[in-house]
Motif scaffolding. Structure first.
Motif, short mmCIF file in Angstrom:
data_model
loop_
_atom_site.label_atom_id
_atom_site.label_comp_id
_atom_site.label_asym_id
_atom_site.label_seq_id
_atom_site.Cartn_x
_atom_site.Cartn_y
_atom_site.Cartn_z
N ALA A 70 0.86 -1.18 0.00
CA ALA A 70 0.00 0.00 0.00
C ALA A 70 0.89 1.23 0.00
O ALA A 70 1.76 1.37 0.86
CB ALA A 70 -0.90 0.00 1.23
N GLN A 71 0.69 2.10 -0.95
CA GLN A 71 1.55 3.26 -1.07
C GLN A 71 0.80 4.53 -0.65
O GLN A 71 -0.33 4.76 -1.09
CB GLN A 71 2.03 3.40 -2.51
N LEU A 72 1.43 5.32 0.20
CA LEU A 72 0.87 6.58 0.65
C LEU A 72 1.81 7.72 0.28
O LEU A 72 3.03 7.55 0.33
CB LEU A 72 0.69 6.58 2.17
N PRO A 73 1.26 8.88 -0.04
CA PRO A 73 2.16 10.03 -0.24
C PRO A 73 2.87 10.36 1.08
O PRO A 73 2.26 10.29 2.16
CB PRO A 73 1.20 11.16 -0.63
N THR A 101 0.50 10.70 4.68
CA THR A 101 -0.90 11.02 4.87
C THR A 101 -1.61 11.13 3.53
O THR A 101 -0.96 11.29 2.49
CB THR A 101 -1.07 12.35 5.63
N THR A 102 -2.93 11.04 3.55
CA THR A 102 -3.74 11.33 2.37
C THR A 102 -4.58 12.59 2.59
O THR A 102 -5.42 12.91 1.75
CB THR A 102 -4.69 10.16 2.06
N GLU A 103 -4.36 13.29 3.70
CA GLU A 103 -5.16 14.47 4.03
C GLU A 103 -4.49 15.73 3.48
O GLU A 103 -3.47 16.18 4.00
CB GLU A 103 -5.36 14.61 5.53
N GLY A 104 -5.08 16.28 2.45
CA GLY A 104 -4.56 17.53 1.91
C GLY A 104 -4.58 18.64 2.94
O GLY A 104 -5.50 18.72 3.75
N ALA A 300 3.00 10.44 11.30
CA ALA A 300 4.36 10.06 11.73
C ALA A 300 4.45 8.55 11.95
O ALA A 300 5.47 7.93 11.62
CB ALA A 300 4.73 10.81 13.01
N PHE A 301 3.41 7.95 12.50
CA PHE A 301 3.39 6.50 12.71
C PHE A 301 3.52 5.76 11.38
O PHE A 301 4.29 4.81 11.25
CB PHE A 301 2.10 6.08 13.41
N LEU A 302 2.74 6.17 10.39
CA LEU A 302 2.77 5.51 9.10
C LEU A 302 4.13 5.68 8.43
O LEU A 302 4.64 4.75 7.79
CB LEU A 302 1.67 6.06 8.19
N ALA A 303 4.73 6.84 8.58
CA ALA A 303 6.02 7.11 7.93
C ALA A 303 7.15 6.33 8.58
O ALA A 303 8.08 5.88 7.88
CB ALA A 303 6.32 8.60 7.97
N THR A 346 9.48 -0.86 11.83
CA THR A 346 10.65 0.01 11.63
C THR A 346 11.70 -0.64 10.76
O THR A 346 12.60 0.05 10.25
CB THR A 346 11.29 0.40 12.98
N LYS A 347 11.61 -1.96 10.55
CA LYS A 347 12.60 -2.67 9.73
C LYS A 347 12.28 -2.59 8.24
O LYS A 347 13.14 -2.90 7.42
CB LYS A 347 12.65 -4.15 10.14
N LEU A 348 11.06 -2.22 7.89
CA LEU A 348 10.70 -2.14 6.48
C LEU A 348 11.50 -1.03 5.80
O LEU A 348 11.75 0.02 6.41
CB LEU A 348 9.20 -1.90 6.33
N PRO A 349 11.89 -1.23 4.54
CA PRO A 349 12.83 -0.29 3.91
C PRO A 349 12.36 1.16 3.89
O PRO A 349 13.14 2.07 4.19
CB PRO A 349 12.97 -0.86 2.50
N THR A 350 11.11 1.42 3.52
CA THR A 350 10.63 2.80 3.46
C THR A 350 10.67 3.44 4.83
O THR A 350 11.12 4.58 5.01
CB THR A 350 9.19 2.83 2.91
N GLN A 351 10.17 2.70 5.82
CA GLN A 351 10.11 3.25 7.18
C GLN A 351 11.50 3.40 7.78
O GLN A 351 11.76 4.36 8.53
CB GLN A 351 9.24 2.33 8.04
N ALA A 352 12.41 2.49 7.45
CA ALA A 352 13.79 2.63 7.93
C ALA A 352 14.43 3.88 7.36
O ALA A 352 15.17 4.60 8.05
CB ALA A 352 14.60 1.39 7.53
N GLU A 353 14.15 4.19 6.10
CA GLU A 353 14.68 5.42 5.50
C GLU A 353 14.13 6.66 6.20
O GLU A 353 14.85 7.64 6.41
CB GLU A 353 14.37 5.46 4.00
N ALA A 354 12.83 6.61 6.55
CA ALA A 354 12.24 7.75 7.26
C ALA A 354 12.91 7.95 8.62
O ALA A 354 13.15 9.10 9.04
CB ALA A 354 10.74 7.54 7.43
N LEU A 355 13.22 6.85 9.30
CA LEU A 355 13.94 6.97 10.58
C LEU A 355 15.36 7.50 10.35
O LEU A 355 15.90 8.21 11.21
CB LEU A 355 13.97 5.63 11.30
N ASP A 356 15.96 7.16 9.21
CA ASP A 356 17.28 7.72 8.88
C ASP A 356 17.20 9.24 8.70
O ASP A 356 18.14 9.95 9.05
CB ASP A 356 17.82 7.08 7.60
N VAL A 357 16.10 9.72 8.14
CA VAL A 357 15.91 11.17 8.00
C VAL A 357 15.98 11.84 9.37
O VAL A 357 16.56 12.92 9.54
CB VAL A 357 14.57 11.49 7.30
N LEU A 358 15.41 11.18 10.35
CA LEU A 358 15.41 11.69 11.72
C LEU A 358 16.72 11.43 12.44
O LEU A 358 16.97 12.00 13.51
CB LEU A 358 14.27 11.04 12.51
#
Length: 407
Positions: A70-73, A101-104, A300-303, A346-358
């Protein structure tokens, strides 16, 4: 090697069940077979669901019957200066916070609040209490037996601690709090789970403690979770006692910044907060006395790979706003923010990258410091969202802002 079409056909014929496909093929092929089956059964096209960026094997600990992703912006807000005085917070410096999020208009609103915090010299944030809970329920014959069980537990906490901590290399049992209702004994175990959110850790550890209680007393375990924990449900006990991290972020904004950047006054924001977040929430019987803290927390949770259902507890938050002589003081106190930087999603690649941003991926030094820092950053981001929405309401710009952004 068996191909996906053959596997899909075997499921249709009743030779295999959906959950057995990984026993006969690699995870990618199993997921493809399920997509082919679902496309035939439902007449849906799953091309986009099947176009995901991570290896299916990476998700095996996180999902069953996988068909795709499932892909989210995802956007980003910041930088947010937090605890730049270096006097005690786990998060220190400037942080970019990824939000999915999907909330504009949400990202734009939170980012406006971040800009105001940055212009005002930054926010302070602190984790004030930490501990993941699990509360089993035991059956006893009546109140006399319940009192005996509670007495045994209170006299043997150290033995329970040893038994529980043998199941984990990181978790520490902090306390066991008993509650008695008739012939029911509830024991609320609270653990320090370090950088893990800790739900699985404390569940396994609590089971070990329960085995000891059953061996040593007349109590019979009915359910490892007796709902006094309380997980993924609105509950006053979490608002009062906390669960996961209890965290507060605050900021003092000069009057001129409120007027120039938020287009209102400290007095108007304070009044809107009192009448909306405090009085309105009280009249509604709400456990959350805030404007929309769950918006930022959920994104933030989803990211970052947190358990999305636990945003229920994250909404246990109180926003305060006070007009001072030449400034606005605002705070957000979240009673039960359940986050981790290791394990789970947190181990999933997208989410791990988001934690790297932080800069908060993996375990911290000391243990628990990364999860504490993540809690402080999320709380500060949510405070930014509170400021922006309260200002939009106080200045009567909420609907026009949504009209401008077309959503």
């Amino acid at each position: 090697m068996t191909d996906s079409a053959d596997l899909a056909a075997r499921v249709r014929e009743g030779d295999l069940r959906l959950h057995e496909l990984e026993d006969h093929a690699d995870p990618e092929t199993a997921a493809a077979a399920r997509r082919e089956l679902i496309e035939v059964e439902t007449d849906a096209a799953l091309d986009t669901i099947g176009d995901f960026s991570f290896a299916a094997s990476d998700a095996e600990p996180n999902i069953e019957n996988m068909i795709g992703g499932a892909q989210l912006p995802m956007g980003v807000v910041g930088p947010i200066p937090i605890n730049e005085d270096g006097e005690g917070g786990a998060a220190e410096g400037d942080f970019y916070l990824p939000l999915a999020t999907t909330e504009g208009a949400l990202i734009a609103s939170v980012n406006r609040g971040c800009s105001v915090i940055r212009t005002s010299g930054g926010a302070a944030a602190r984790v004030t209490k930490s501990g993941m809970t699990r509360a089993p329920v035991f059956r006893v014959s009546g109140i006399a037996e319940a009192a005996e069980v509670v007495e045994w537990v209170e006299e043997n906490v150290e033995e329970l601690r040893e038994e529980a901590e043998e199941t984990t290399s990181h978790g520490e049992l902090l306390e066991v709090t008993p509650y008695v209702v008739g012939d029911n004994v509830f024991l609320r175990f609270r653990f320090d789970s370090k950088d893990a959110m800790g739900m699985n850790m404390v569940t396994i550890a609590t089971q070990a403690a329960c085995d000891l209680i059953e061996d040593a007393t007349t109590a019979s375990l009915v359910a490892l979770s007796g709902n006094l924990c309380t997980d993924k449900k609105p509950a006053a006990i979490n608002s009062i006692e906390g669960r996961g991290r209890s965290v507060t972020a605050d900021v003092t904004i000069p009057r001129e910044v409120v007027e120039e950047r938020l287009h209102t006054t400290p007095e108007a924001i304070a009044e809107a907060n009192t009448r909306k977040n405090l009085i309105g929430s009280a009249k509604a019987g709400s456990l959350g006395f805030n404007a929309h803290a769950a918006n930022t927390i959920a994104a933030a949770f989803l990211a970052t790979g947190q358990d999305a259902a636990q945003v229920v507890e994250g909404a246990n938050a109180i926003t305060t706003a006070e007009a001072r002589e030449d400034s606005l003081y605002a705070s957000l106190s979240i009673a039960s923010l359940e986050v981790g930087t290791v394990g789970g999603g947190t181990k999933l690649p997208t989410q791990a990258e988001a934690l790297d941003v932080l800069g908060l991926r993996g375990g911290g030094d000391p243990a628990g410091s990364n999860a504490d820092a993540l809690a402080e950053v999320i709380a500060t981001g949510a405070l930014a969202g509170e400021l922006s929405l309260l200002a939009a309401l106080a200045s009567r710009h909420l609907s026009s802002a949504h009209e401008e952004l077309g959503r």
